[in-house]
Design an enzyme around this catalytic site. Sequence first.
Site, PDB file in Angstrom:
ATOM      1  N   HIS A 291     -42.040 -13.447 -32.084  1.00 25.91           N
ATOM      2  CA  HIS A 291     -41.841 -12.222 -31.711  1.00 25.91           C
ATOM      3  C   HIS A 291     -42.610 -11.327 -32.544  1.00 25.91           C
ATOM      4  O   HIS A 291     -42.901 -11.631 -33.788  1.00 25.91           O
ATOM      5  CB  HIS A 291     -40.936 -11.955 -31.592  1.00 25.91           C
ATOM      6  CG  HIS A 291     -39.894 -12.550 -30.281  1.00 25.91           C
ATOM      7  ND1 HIS A 291     -40.115 -11.788 -28.578  1.00 25.91           N
ATOM      8  CD2 HIS A 291     -38.960 -13.456 -30.438  1.00 25.91           C
ATOM      9  CE1 HIS A 291     -39.467 -11.996 -27.887  1.00 25.91           C
ATOM     10  NE2 HIS A 291     -38.937 -13.469 -28.721  1.00 25.91           N
TER      11      HIS A 291
ATOM     12  N   ARG B  30     -48.443 -15.895 -21.766  1.00 25.76           N
ATOM     13  CA  ARG B  30     -48.625 -16.605 -23.102  1.00 25.76           C
ATOM     14  C   ARG B  30     -50.342 -17.048 -22.144  1.00 25.76           C
ATOM     15  O   ARG B  30     -50.622 -16.864 -20.596  1.00 25.76           O
ATOM     16  CB  ARG B  30     -47.975 -17.918 -22.959  1.00 25.76           C
ATOM     17  CG  ARG B  30     -46.706 -17.195 -23.360  1.00 25.76           C
ATOM     18  CD  ARG B  30     -46.150 -19.008 -24.136  1.00 25.76           C
ATOM     19  NE  ARG B  30     -44.840 -18.438 -24.580  1.00 25.76           N
ATOM     20  CZ  ARG B  30     -44.656 -19.630 -24.803  1.00 25.76           C
ATOM     21  NH1 ARG B  30     -45.300 -20.641 -25.510  1.00 25.76           N
ATOM     22  NH2 ARG B  30     -42.835 -19.498 -25.559  1.00 25.76           N
TER      23      ARG B  30
ATOM     24  N   ASP C 225     -45.620  -4.732 -31.594  1.00 29.34           N
ATOM     25  CA  ASP C 225     -45.163  -4.490 -30.168  1.00 29.34           C
ATOM     26  C   ASP C 225     -46.470  -3.184 -29.927  1.00 29.34           C
ATOM     27  O   ASP C 225     -47.238  -3.399 -28.884  1.00 29.34           O
ATOM     28  CB  ASP C 225     -43.739  -4.503 -30.567  1.00 29.34           C
ATOM     29  CG  ASP C 225     -43.290  -6.017 -29.496  1.00 29.34           C
ATOM     30  OD1 ASP C 225     -44.232  -6.889 -29.994  1.00 29.34           O
ATOM     31  OD2 ASP C 225     -42.272  -5.992 -29.814  1.00 29.34           O
TER      32      ASP C 225
END
Length: 342
Positions: free
Chosen positions: A124, A83, A154
């Site tokens: 996500h 993060r 992703d």
Amino acid sequence: MIKPLEGVTVVEFAGLGPAPFCGMLLAQMGARVICIGREGAPPPSGPLARGREYVALDLKRGEDIARALDLIASADALIEGFRPGVMERLGLGPEVCHARRASLVYGRMTGWGQTGPLAHTAGHDINYIAISGALHAVGLAGGDPVVPLNLVGDFGGGGMLLAFGVVAAILRARAGGEGCVVDAAMTDGAAMLMSMIYGFQAAGHWQDARGVNLLDGGAPFYRTYRCADDRWIAVGCIEPQFYAAFMKGIGAEDLLDLPQRDRAHWPRLQARIAGVIATRTRDEWAALFAGSDACVTPVLSLAEAPLDAHNTARGAFAKSGDAWAPECAPRFVGYGQAEEVK
């Protein structure tokens, strides 16, 4: 096999999903990738961990931070997937690392990006592709949005674009001597992967609804069909000549009198095709269309795909222990040389 990134050194901070995928891509292209993991934790394993050197450090200790900085000082690039602010709190933020090596490319992989209202919140793949428009576009007509695995956020919009950004920034650094930060956000990447669809919509060729368009299963000539054995074939005969080959192959030449792109006829065409396809097994249809330009292929399971004749000929998969894993892509072949297949 040509390894175009030979001579490039990358320091990777161990993580999950997209950043390791980026590290795997760079390693498979020939880069030396040194993965820094947490002391006491097992080294990363599985296909995404291939091609690494592994160093275990405790980044709460000053001497291990110094060791990490020494590794970074000799690297062309760094990649991390934490993060925003985590690397800075460790004392390994971009400014500190840039001071050690001016040409360093600092690759940052996050879901929301380094800035913006959501930058510091959890999320996500499903969340990142939701705000890009990609999730809304996938699914059957009248049905719920369908999650396209975690391929769009992703990997396609995340790790793949981070790898592209890192290599592009390395080229810039080698030309001018100055590195930069690569801010790779999966939200940005997923949106960019939708460029063609947004273009279709702007041109009036795409409805903002699921399952009613050319490439989302709405077209009867670009979708999957269930076979007699409850397995599936994929049909992608967009061009008129390929469409004609398909319709002749299933014995529906009479439907060629209907305009292929006229959406008013799509329900009738789909129903007729579905009825015909349901009369034979998947492999019977695959055999019937083998070698043709009808754009028909069997929908293979994860267990079947590595054994497919084309994939085998290409060396697309390799055994790793008892499990199959996809091989490196793309391939790099010298001019005038035959391609090596493992």
